[in-house]
Enzyme design. Structure first.
Site, PDB file in Angstrom:
ATOM      1  N   GLU A   1       4.005  11.430   2.429  1.00  0.00           N
ATOM      2  CA  GLU A   1       3.555  10.650   2.269  1.00  0.00           C
ATOM      3  C   GLU A   1       3.252   9.575   3.883  1.00  0.00           C
ATOM      4  OE1 GLU A   1       0.004   9.692  -0.259  1.00  0.00           O
ATOM      5  OE2 GLU A   1       1.601  11.024  -0.211  1.00  0.00           O
TER       6      GLU A   1
ATOM      7  N   GLU B   1      -4.717   7.753   7.333  1.00  0.00           N
ATOM      8  CA  GLU B   1      -5.864   6.773   7.264  1.00  0.00           C
ATOM      9  C   GLU B   1      -5.860   5.392   7.821  1.00  0.00           C
ATOM     10  OE1 GLU B   1      -5.585   4.420   2.722  1.00  0.00           O
ATOM     11  OE2 GLU B   1      -3.972   5.349   2.978  1.00  0.00           O
TER      12      GLU B   1
ATOM     13  N   GLU C   1       1.977   1.424  -3.287  1.00  0.00           N
ATOM     14  CA  GLU C   1       1.468   2.398  -4.460  1.00  0.00           C
ATOM     15  C   GLU C   1       0.767   4.071  -4.259  1.00  0.00           C
ATOM     16  OE1 GLU C   1      -2.987   3.364  -3.575  1.00  0.00           O
ATOM     17  OE2 GLU C   1      -2.516   1.246  -2.927  1.00  0.00           O
ATOM     18  N   HIS C   2       0.990   4.141  -3.104  1.00  0.00           N
ATOM     19  CA  HIS C   2       1.043   5.955  -3.003  1.00  0.00           C
ATOM     20  C   HIS C   2       2.015   6.515  -3.067  1.00  0.00           C
ATOM     21  CE1 HIS C   2      -2.329   6.832   0.741  1.00  0.00           C
ATOM     22  NE2 HIS C   2      -2.692   5.515  -0.585  1.00  0.00           N
TER      23      HIS C   2
ATOM     24  N   HIS D   1       0.400  -1.238   0.337  1.00  0.00           N
ATOM     25  CA  HIS D   1      -0.077  -0.303  -0.504  1.00  0.00           C
ATOM     26  C   HIS D   1       0.846   1.308   0.358  1.00  0.00           C
ATOM     27  CE1 HIS D   1      -2.650   2.602   2.460  1.00  0.00           C
ATOM     28  NE2 HIS D   1      -3.115   2.901   1.181  1.00  0.00           N
TER      29      HIS D   1
END
Length: 422
Positions: free
Chosen positions: A120, A127, A50-51, A47
């Site tokens: 990020e 998140e 991906e970011h 994940h």
């Protein structure tokens, strides 16, 4: 159907479906690497990677990536699941080359600049924090942990705050090099596309991508168990789940039809009994997930703390009945109709079609024609559903609950009584 497949010399598979009536195209790269392929020290890295793909390359800053795709009216996104990670775009027919060039750039030349990485990381930590404010997300995370304790397939896709804080540039580069090989990826495009044009562009953009052998994930070992989190929400979220067929198992489609008639819509057994007749909840539904080596059939419902036990008793009683008596022909026919409609409706969306083709190639090594899928659905019988339900319900149960007074003791006693009489 105008589906064409080409494999480049490095093993990259390219699949397209030309849809002449469309003016837009959906395209993307699907990688056979997701959360379950992570080592313990890499938890959350799929994940995170991906970011970071959108945070700058040698040729493009993060802002320029966003501006270039939006300058042509397109959009760019990505997603991480247990078994795949995908990067995809939707553009007008004349801008397919723009989208492919951006995808090739972010997948092969991301820089992972320290300042971007730290920013990020904070976004992902937010998140993760946000997911802890969502009772349904918490319930699903607990369910996965109960079903597959101590295994990659049972861990949250986002990672934990601790694991994400430990990941750095060297981890991202090592994971990218090990998992993002050409033979482990599928470039899929649907809509206003030309197969020859996509292949030609892909050869120039991805032809030097190194090939790697397809990675094997740690085999899933379903265990089952009870997980609860007492937290003051307005409703208690409860999930009851059992191991069910993997996506290539003979009875996978029986599980899909069973889920549809059991809790798949307003006419389903659970909706009618739990909501319409008893008023025990606002929303309740069942699901049947298929992974490469296992699956989960489950029911998710949210209700008031005072109704939670009665609601679970209703779910268990209906499960027991399904395992003892075949569903009616009308129920089976109605569920099949819903599934078949979903299959055919997906052909009207270029995005759904591109994703469907990519996942089929990763799972089966080929695309499945809609007629073949419908044939598999039509082959399901009421007796087959009863037999599957009886096998499922007598296996180890997984129960998760989040909310006021959440506890496992209630469910252990209830499930013991259900399984003894099943």
């Amino acid at each position: 159907m105008s589906v064409e497949i080409t494999t480049l010399g490095n093993g990259l598979r390219i699949v397209t479906h030309q849809m002449p009536h469309l003016e837009t195209a959906s395209l993307g790269m699907w990688v056979a690497s997701g959360a379950r392929h992570e080592r313990k020290i890499e938890h959350g890295i799929s994940h995170f990677l991906e970011h970071m793909a959108f945070k700058g390359t040698k040729r493009r800053s993060a802002q320029r990536i966003a501006e270039e795709i939006e300058n042509v009216g397109g959009d760019l996104n990505a997603a991480t699941s247990l078994e795949t990670t995908s990067y995809f775009a939707r553009v007008l027919r004349n801008d397919v080359g723009v989208a492919l060039d951006i995808l090739a750039d972010i997948l092969q030349d991301s820089q992972f600049a320290r300042d971007e990485l730290e920013r990020e990381r904070e976004v992902i930590l937010q998140e993760i924090a946000s997911s802890k404010d969502s009772p349904d997300e918490l319930a699903y995370d607990l369910m996965q942990d109960g079903a597959f304790p101590g295994q990659p397939v049972g861990r949250p896709i986002l990672g934990t705050a601790e694991s994400v804080k430990s990941l750095g540039e060297r981890h991202l580069r090592a994971y990218l090099a090990e998992n993002y090989g050409a033979s482990n990826m599928v470039l899929s495009a649907a809509g206003a596309v030309s197969h020859g044009d996509v292949v030609r562009r892909a050869e120039g953009l991805f032809g030097n991508l190194e090939a790697h052998a397809t990675l094997k994930a740690e085999p899933a070992r379903y265990q089952g168990g009870f997980r609860h989190l007492a937290k003051p929400f307005e409703q208690n979220h409860v999930i009851l789940a059992f191991e069910s067929p993997a996506h290539d198992a003979p009875d996978f489609y029986a599980a899909q039809v069973m889920s549809g008639l059991f809790g798949g819509g307003m006419s389903s057994r659970l909706f009618q009994e739990a909501r319409e007749r008893r008023g025990l909840c606002y929303a309740i539904y069942s699901f049947a997930w298929g992974l490469s080596d296992t699956g989960i059939f489950g029911v998710h419902a949210a209700t008031g703390p005072e109704q939670r036990v009665e609601l679970m008793e209703v779910i268990c009683a209906e499960l027991k009945r399904l395992g003892q008596e075949p569903p009616s022909e009308a129920e089976v026919r109605r569920s099949k109709a819903q599934i078949k409609a979903g299959i055919l409706m997906s052909l009207e969306s270029s995005g759904s079609r591109a994703e469907q083709m990519a996942r089929q190639i990763l799972a089966y090594g080929r695309t499945l024609e809609p007629a073949e899928l419908i044939e598999r659905v039509e082959a399901v019988t009421g007796d087959g559903i009863r037999d599957l339900a009886s096998r499922i319900v007598t296996g180890p149960a997984t129960v998760s609950e989040v909310g006021t007074d959440a506890q496992s003791a209630d469910w252990e006693a209830l499930m013991a009584s259900v399984q003894q009489g099943a």
